[in-house]
Motif scaffolding. Structure first.
Motif, PDB file in Angstrom:
ATOM      1  N   ASP A   1     -26.868  32.531   1.489  1.00 28.63           N
ATOM      2  CA  ASP A   1     -26.047  33.758   1.523  1.00 28.63           C
ATOM      3  C   ASP A   1     -26.706  34.919   1.327  1.00 28.63           C
ATOM      4  N   ALA A   2     -25.923  35.995   1.155  1.00 28.56           N
ATOM      5  CA  ALA A   2     -26.577  37.423   1.215  1.00 28.56           C
ATOM      6  C   ALA A   2     -27.538  37.511  -0.151  1.00 28.56           C
ATOM      7  N   ARG A   3     -27.247  36.729  -1.091  1.00 31.34           N
ATOM      8  CA  ARG A   3     -28.350  36.568  -2.372  1.00 31.34           C
ATOM      9  C   ARG A   3     -29.274  35.473  -2.249  1.00 31.34           C
ATOM     10  N   LYS A   4     -29.368  34.920  -1.320  1.00 29.86           N
ATOM     11  CA  LYS A   4     -30.423  33.908  -0.872  1.00 29.86           C
ATOM     12  C   LYS A   4     -30.351  32.824  -1.526  1.00 29.86           C
ATOM     13  N   GLN A   5     -29.213  32.536  -2.018  1.00 30.18           N
ATOM     14  CA  GLN A   5     -28.839  30.958  -2.430  1.00 30.18           C
ATOM     15  C   GLN A   5     -28.291  30.140  -1.330  1.00 30.18           C
ATOM     16  N   THR A   6     -28.935  28.718  -1.395  1.00 36.02           N
ATOM     17  CA  THR A   6     -28.505  27.860  -0.246  1.00 36.02           C
ATOM     18  C   THR A   6     -27.241  27.241  -0.465  1.00 36.02           C
ATOM     19  N   SER A   7     -26.888  26.131   0.240  1.00 35.26           N
ATOM     20  CA  SER A   7     -25.606  25.591   0.298  1.00 35.26           C
ATOM     21  C   SER A   7     -25.630  24.639  -0.910  1.00 35.26           C
ATOM     22  N   VAL A   8     -26.745  24.656  -1.707  1.00 36.88           N
ATOM     23  CA  VAL A   8     -26.741  23.887  -2.987  1.00 36.88           C
ATOM     24  C   VAL A   8     -26.801  24.877  -4.075  1.00 36.88           C
ATOM     25  N   PRO A   9     -25.870  24.658  -4.843  1.00 35.77           N
ATOM     26  CA  PRO A   9     -25.586  25.736  -6.275  1.00 35.77           C
ATOM     27  C   PRO A   9     -26.867  25.543  -6.942  1.00 35.77           C
ATOM     28  N   GLY A  10     -27.746  26.505  -7.306  1.00 31.87           N
ATOM     29  CA  GLY A  10     -28.990  26.881  -8.295  1.00 31.87           C
ATOM     30  C   GLY A  10     -30.214  26.457  -7.167  1.00 31.87           C
ATOM     31  N   VAL A  11     -30.035  26.500  -5.718  1.00 33.76           N
ATOM     32  CA  VAL A  11     -31.228  26.327  -5.036  1.00 33.76           C
ATOM     33  C   VAL A  11     -31.197  27.636  -4.217  1.00 33.76           C
ATOM     34  N   PHE A  12     -32.126  28.418  -4.348  1.00 29.28           N
ATOM     35  CA  PHE A  12     -32.186  29.674  -3.637  1.00 29.28           C
ATOM     36  C   PHE A  12     -33.459  29.449  -2.568  1.00 29.28           C
ATOM     37  N   ALA A  13     -33.579  30.190  -1.492  1.00 28.29           N
ATOM     38  CA  ALA A  13     -34.640  29.988  -0.309  1.00 28.29           C
ATOM     39  C   ALA A  13     -34.887  31.308   0.352  1.00 28.29           C
ATOM     40  N   CYS A  14     -36.131  31.746   0.345  1.00 23.42           N
ATOM     41  CA  CYS A  14     -36.530  33.159   0.797  1.00 23.42           C
ATOM     42  C   CYS A  14     -37.655  32.879   1.920  1.00 23.42           C
ATOM     43  N   GLY A  15     -38.035  34.073   2.462  1.00 19.11           N
ATOM     44  CA  GLY A  15     -39.001  33.863   3.413  1.00 19.11           C
ATOM     45  C   GLY A  15     -38.775  33.616   4.849  1.00 19.11           C
ATOM     46  N   ASP A  16     -40.111  33.028   5.466  1.00 14.66           N
ATOM     47  CA  ASP A  16     -39.781  32.755   6.670  1.00 14.66           C
ATOM     48  C   ASP A  16     -38.929  31.356   6.933  1.00 14.66           C
ATOM     49  N   ALA A  17     -38.983  30.429   5.822  1.00  8.04           N
ATOM     50  CA  ALA A  17     -38.203  29.386   5.951  1.00  8.04           C
ATOM     51  C   ALA A  17     -36.726  29.326   5.889  1.00  8.04           C
ATOM     52  N   ALA A  18     -36.005  30.572   5.505  1.00  9.49           N
ATOM     53  CA  ALA A  18     -34.848  30.824   5.499  1.00  9.49           C
ATOM     54  C   ALA A  18     -34.466  32.093   6.065  1.00  9.49           C
ATOM     55  N   ARG A  19     -34.945  32.315   7.206  1.00  7.17           N
ATOM     56  CA  ARG A  19     -34.542  33.319   8.291  1.00  7.17           C
ATOM     57  C   ARG A  19     -34.863  33.201   9.686  1.00  7.17           C
ATOM     58  N   LEU A  20     -34.135  33.625  10.805  1.00  3.23           N
ATOM     59  CA  LEU A  20     -34.302  33.327  12.007  1.00  3.23           C
ATOM     60  C   LEU A  20     -35.764  33.568  12.608  1.00  3.23           C
ATOM     61  N   ALA A  21     -36.446  34.559  12.160  1.00  2.00           N
ATOM     62  CA  ALA A  21     -37.878  35.086  12.180  1.00  2.00           C
ATOM     63  C   ALA A  21     -38.181  36.067  11.031  1.00  2.00           C
TER      64      ALA A  21
END
Ligand code: FAD
Ligand code: MG
Length: 312
Positions: free
Chosen positions: A258-278
């Motif tokens: 989401d816009a705050r970089k939380q994944t679909s699993v609450p408590g797990v955040f993802a950021c950087g190349d692995a969590a964006r189109l490019a």
């Protein structure tokens, strides 16, 4: 016999490159106990210089990361492990546990995945050795240094090849090598011609010298740089192990946030190349800062139970 308790942190950050370092810095400055686990395989490790990151333009990519790491590790509440996390598990409302390849396990109330991506390069002999030196994917990173020279685009997916070939004339004289991967239609040919792009249909069989392309019919075309669009995927499958929803981008799957970089699993955040189109370094640092702050703020409320997976 009860197992001895795992070392438990407020936050576990997997990936200690630009995104992970940036996330960890926010958590460190919030005086939380943070562990960074890093395998040390930054995506841009093949390139001698990094470009386009404000204040660091033209520096070696490792120097930027090393300086950031030294500043992060000055905080006494930050720990670092040179290791690969091989397995991630949810521990109900308590948080998450990681198994590391050194045989140990660690636990944290929040998990931040800054995994980067793996690039699958086209299997042309001589190409992989030139990756990051004269074979590139990002014109904003390496186009300027080609001095408006001779640029090739090696087609993989038609959409990516067209996108690169139409953009790259701003950086030099462009030849698009379609092989059998891409047969432009009349409209696409007209668009390419309008941008001055030459189209070469003979297959590229090998690279020589700086970036000289050998074609299937034996011709050799010297180039200053060759662009490709590798398929990408998160460099390790930790988000998939946890059941995080992924999106199908044009270049490959990435972790949905989401816009705050939380994944679909609450408590797990993802950021950087692995969590964006490019991605690039600046975007990884920005995403990391958001993920770190959001993970920190989430620590003051209980973790929702895992069946609350959004979007799954
Ligand atoms: P990465 O930098 O890839 O870091 C991910 C880290 O996580 C790695 O250290 C990896 O080992 C670690 N990791 C992954 N899984 C695990 C695990 N399970 N356990 C432990 N550790 C793990 N961008 C620019 O802005 N400018 C440039 O000039 C530029 N040049 C580039 C040149 C090349 C050849 C390439 C391929 C990319 C380039 N990029 C450039 C893009 C840039 O490299 C990425 O956008 C950036 O590295 C993304 O940062 P990240 O932190 O998301 O991932
Ligand atoms: Mg990182």
């Amino acid at each position: 016999m009860t197992p001895s308790p795992l070392p438990r942190f407020d936050a576990l950050v997997v990936g200690g490159s630009y995104a992970g370092l940036s996330a960890a810095l926010q958590l460190a400055r919030a005086r939380r106990q943070v562990l960074v686990v890093d395998a040390g395989l930054r995506r841009n490790r093949f390139a001698a210089t990094s470009h386009g990151f404000l204040g660091q333009d033209g520096r070696p990519p490792g120097a930027i990361a090393d300086e950031a790491r030294a500043q992060l590790l000055a905080y006494p509440n930050v720990a670092w492990r040179d290791a690969t996390a091989t397995q991630a598990e949810a521990e109900g409302g308590a948080g998450f546990a990681l198994s590391l390849d050194d045989g140990t396990r660690v636990a944290g109330r929040r998990l931040l995945l800054a995994l980067g991506v793996h690039d699958s390069l086209p299997p042309v002999p001589g190409l992989a050795e030139r990756w990051g030196r004269s074979v590139f994917h990002c014109p904003y990173c390496h186009g300027y240094e080609l001095e408006r020279g001779r640029i090739g685009v090696l087609a993989g997916s038609p959409a990516a090849a067209l996108h690169q070939a139409l953009m790259l004339p701003d950086w030099g004289t462009v030849t698009l090598f379609t092989g059998e991967a891409f047969v432009p239609d009349a409209e696409q040919r007209a668009a390419l011609a309008a941008r001055g792009v030459s189209v070469e249909t003979a297959p590229v069989v090998r690279l020589h010298d700086r970036a000289t392309v050998e074609l299937g019919d034996g011709r050799r075309l010297p180039l200053d740089g060759l662009f490709v669009a590798p398929r990408t995927r998160p460099s390790t499958p930790l988000a998939a192990q946890l059941g995080c929803v992924h999106e199908d981008g044009p270049l490959g799957p990435f972790v949905r946030t989401d816009a705050r970089k939380q994944t679909s699993v609450p408590g797990v955040f993802a950021c950087g190349d692995a969590a964006r189109l490019a991605g690039n370094v600046a975007l990884a640092v920005g995403d990391g800062a958001m993920a770190g702050a959001a993970a920190h703020q989430s620590l003051s409320v209980p973790l929702p139970q895992a069946d609350a997976r959004a979007g799954g």
